[in-house]
Design an enzyme around this catalytic site. Structure first.
Site, PDB file in Angstrom:
ATOM      1  N   HIS A 184      -0.062   2.334  12.202  1.00  0.00           N
ATOM      2  CA  HIS A 184      -1.018   3.446  12.305  1.00  0.00           C
ATOM      3  C   HIS A 184      -1.379   3.744  13.751  1.00  0.00           C
ATOM      4  CE1 HIS A 184      -2.107   3.903   8.003  1.00  0.00           C
ATOM      5  NE2 HIS A 184      -1.853   2.605   7.934  1.00  0.00           N
TER       6      HIS A 184
ATOM      7  N   HIS B 159       0.828  -1.211   0.000  1.00  0.00           N
ATOM      8  CA  HIS B 159       0.000   0.000   0.000  1.00  0.00           C
ATOM      9  C   HIS B 159       0.861   1.259   0.000  1.00  0.00           C
ATOM     10  CE1 HIS B 159      -3.798  -2.248   1.593  1.00  0.00           C
ATOM     11  NE2 HIS B 159      -3.687  -2.289   0.276  1.00  0.00           N
TER      12      HIS B 159
HETATM   13 FE    FE Z   1      -1.586   1.492   6.058  1.00  0.00          FE
HETATM   14 ZN    ZN Z   2      -2.359  -1.135   4.296  1.00  0.00          ZN
END
Ligand code: FE
Ligand code: ZN
Length: 257
Positions: free
Chosen positions: A175, A56
């Site tokens: 995150h 990603h």
């Molecule tokens: Fe991510």
């Molecule tokens: Zn991701």
């Protein structure tokens, strides 16, 4: 191995591993290059490795620029991500090993969030040390990644590998989603006193804009509903006694939360 946490974008973390003896560095999931270059500059360290967990853009966005600046960088990623990670040179699968500085790491193949996702685990080298797990978007503090390319059964199998690590293992996820994750967790495991305590702590920490990453596995096992598919309270919250179905239903509710 010194681990530096670099907050970038809205809620991503990049982790910079620094081996002070050789003054070399490795970076996990560089979403962007600039803050990494600034940190390397401040340390006076040379970047030798990029460890990508998956393809990603908020995990690989800085690869090209970092490779341009440091000719000796080796780019690591999952074997199944071939063609999706810029500059990838090393194609890793379950059980593969690698070295950085004086530390060795072990690779877990953890599909679910994506079909190619891997995690890097640095076991402790002395009894007083903690293990370090870089798990990208597979396991989060209080949550787990969305299933973009995998099934609930795959994710349960992936998370089972991580859940089997020692409780003291530090969880370096990519995150800062913890507060929202814990708020959701309370909707399926609200009577869990460990979870209630964690909610209070996380709320305070975020109120002071403090990071809640790294977490540790012991706390995740007690409070993260995505590791508690076999817990009676979580199971009954989603009317199931089947681990994979429990996980799938909890994940489904979180998608709508
Ligand atoms: Fe991510
Ligand atoms: Zn991701």
């Amino acid at each position: 191995m010194q681990i530096h946490r670099i907050p970038v974008l809205l809620d991503n973390y990049i982790f910079l591993l620094h081996d002070r003896l050789s003054n070399t560095a490795a970076v996990v999931d560089p979403a962007t290059a600039k803050p990494v270059l600034q940190k390397l500059d401040a340390l006076g360290a040379e970047l030798v490795a990029i460890f990508n967990t998956h393809h990603h853009s908020d995990h690989i966005g800085g690869n090209r620029e970092l490779m341009r600046r440091f000719g000796n960088v080796t780019v690591y990623g999952g074997a199944e991500d071939r063609g999706r990670i810029p500059g990838q040179q090393v194609f890793l699968g379950e059980g593969d090993r690698l070295e950085f500085g004086d530390r060795k790491a072990e690779v877990f193949f953890v599909p679910g969030h994506t079909r190619a996702h891997i995690a890097y685990y640095f076991p402790p080298t002395a009894p007083e040390e903690t293990g370090e797990l870089f798990c990208g978007d597979t396991l989060f503090a209080g949550g787990c990644g969305r299933l973009f390319e995998g099934t609930p059964a795959q994710m349960v199998s992936s998370l089972s590998k991580l859940r089997a690590l020692p409780d003291r293992t530090r969880i370096w996820c990519a995150h800062e989603y913890t507060l929202k994750n814990i708020q959701f967790a309370l909707t399926v495991d609200g009577n869990n006193p460990h979870l209630q305590q964690r909610f209070a702590k996380v709320k305070e920490a975020r109120g002071r804009r403090e990071a809640t990453v790294p977490s540790n596995l012991g706390l995740e096992k007690q409070t993260n509903p995505f590791l508690r598919w076999d817990d009676p309270a979580v199971q009954s919250a989603v009317n199931s006694s089947d681990p994979v179905q429990t996980f799938a239903r909890v994940r489904g509710r979180k998608d709508l939360f």
